[in-house]
Design a protein around this motif. Structure first.
Motif, PDB file in Angstrom:
ATOM      1  N   ILE A  45       0.875  -1.177   0.000  1.00 42.79           N
ATOM      2  CA  ILE A  45       0.000   0.000   0.000  1.00 42.79           C
ATOM      3  C   ILE A  45       0.909   1.223   0.000  1.00 42.79           C
ATOM      4  N   VAL A  46       0.703   2.117  -0.953  1.00 39.66           N
ATOM      5  CA  VAL A  46       1.497   3.336  -1.067  1.00 39.66           C
ATOM      6  C   VAL A  46       0.555   4.530  -1.112  1.00 39.66           C
ATOM      7  N   ALA A  47       0.921   5.594  -0.398  1.00 36.35           N
ATOM      8  CA  ALA A  47       0.192   6.867  -0.434  1.00 36.35           C
ATOM      9  C   ALA A  47       1.126   7.908  -1.034  1.00 36.35           C
ATOM     10  N   ALA A  48       0.783   8.431  -2.213  1.00 38.95           N
ATOM     11  CA  ALA A  48       1.632   9.393  -2.923  1.00 38.95           C
ATOM     12  C   ALA A  48       0.991  10.772  -2.903  1.00 38.95           C
ATOM     13  N   ASN A  49       1.722  11.739  -2.385  1.00 39.67           N
ATOM     14  CA  ASN A  49       1.236  13.123  -2.343  1.00 39.67           C
ATOM     15  C   ASN A  49       1.597  13.796  -3.668  1.00 39.67           C
ATOM     16  N   GLN A  50       0.597  14.266  -4.376  1.00 38.33           N
ATOM     17  CA  GLN A  50       0.808  14.876  -5.686  1.00 38.33           C
ATOM     18  C   GLN A  50       0.654  16.399  -5.656  1.00 38.33           C
ATOM     19  N   THR A  51       0.805  16.991  -4.468  1.00 39.58           N
ATOM     20  CA  THR A  51       0.675  18.446  -4.334  1.00 39.58           C
ATOM     21  C   THR A  51       1.957  19.049  -3.770  1.00 39.58           C
ATOM     22  N   ASN A  52       1.998  20.371  -3.727  1.00 38.21           N
ATOM     23  CA  ASN A  52       3.204  21.055  -3.241  1.00 38.21           C
ATOM     24  C   ASN A  52       3.156  21.384  -1.748  1.00 38.21           C
ATOM     25  N   THR A  53       2.211  20.774  -1.024  1.00 43.18           N
ATOM     26  CA  THR A  53       2.157  20.934   0.435  1.00 43.18           C
ATOM     27  C   THR A  53       1.970  19.560   1.075  1.00 43.18           C
ATOM     28  N   SER A  92       6.148  10.058  -1.284  1.00 44.81           N
ATOM     29  CA  SER A  92       5.305   8.886  -1.074  1.00 44.81           C
ATOM     30  C   SER A  92       5.589   8.260   0.280  1.00 44.81           C
ATOM     31  N   LEU A  93       4.566   7.660   0.848  1.00 43.48           N
ATOM     32  CA  LEU A  93       4.677   6.904   2.085  1.00 43.48           C
ATOM     33  C   LEU A  93       4.361   5.449   1.766  1.00 43.48           C
ATOM     34  N   ILE A  94       5.285   4.546   2.084  1.00 41.06           N
ATOM     35  CA  ILE A  94       5.006   3.120   1.936  1.00 41.06           C
ATOM     36  C   ILE A  94       4.350   2.668   3.231  1.00 41.06           C
ATOM     37  N   ILE A 120      -3.793  13.070  -2.242  1.00 41.85           N
ATOM     38  CA  ILE A 120      -3.121  11.777  -2.084  1.00 41.85           C
ATOM     39  C   ILE A 120      -3.725  10.742  -3.036  1.00 41.85           C
ATOM     40  N   THR A 121      -2.845  10.025  -3.733  1.00 43.77           N
ATOM     41  CA  THR A 121      -3.273   8.864  -4.503  1.00 43.77           C
ATOM     42  C   THR A 121      -2.797   7.627  -3.762  1.00 43.77           C
TER      43      THR A 121
END
Length: 131
Positions: A45-53, A92-94, A120-121
């Motif tokens: 499970i990965v959480a990827a932040n796609q923003t600049n904050t 990203s956070l694993i 977050i994706t």
């Protein structure tokens, strides 16, 4: 069949789901419905932040009442595996990988929430195992 015997496996299918919540509501990332005859081995499970904050994430197992992926959180008790963790901008956070893999039995689900809408994706890779 709440916990299929996986000694004599009939089929194993690799699956990957993706979800970018448009709100901060809790949504189902993966669900194993009751009576499916399957057990899911969750490998990543990965959480990827796609923003600049920075944005916070929460991922939890739910003890029962699995519903279709992408819907509101299912019933039962939430057991967090990542609780309100800040993911830096464009990072990203694993949350889980093969070294911490877990089984998702029937009538269970994994839910996720981002602290910022559309930031977050989440992705989950798992094996759908049937006996």
């Amino acid at each position: 069949m709440a916990n299929p015997n996986i000694v004599n496996v009939a089929q194993i299918y690799g699956q990957t789901n993706y979800l970018t919540p448009a709100s901060t509501s809790t949504l189902v990332l993966i669900a194993n419905t009751g009576g499916s005859g399957n057990v899911f081995k969750v490998d990543q499970i990965v959480a990827a932040n796609q923003t600049n904050t920075a944005a916070n994430v929460t991922v939890s197992f739910y003890s029962n009442g699995a519903v279709t992926s992408g819907n509101a959180a299912s019933g039962g008790t939430a057991f967090p595996i990542a609780s309100n963790i800040s993911v830096p901008a464009y990072a990203s956070l694993i949350v889980m990988d093969k070294t911490t893999a877990s089984y998702l039995l029937e009538d269970r689900s994994i839910v996720c929430a981002g602290g910022t809408a559309s930031a977050i994706t989440f992705s989950v890779s798992y094996e759908q195992i049937s006996s």
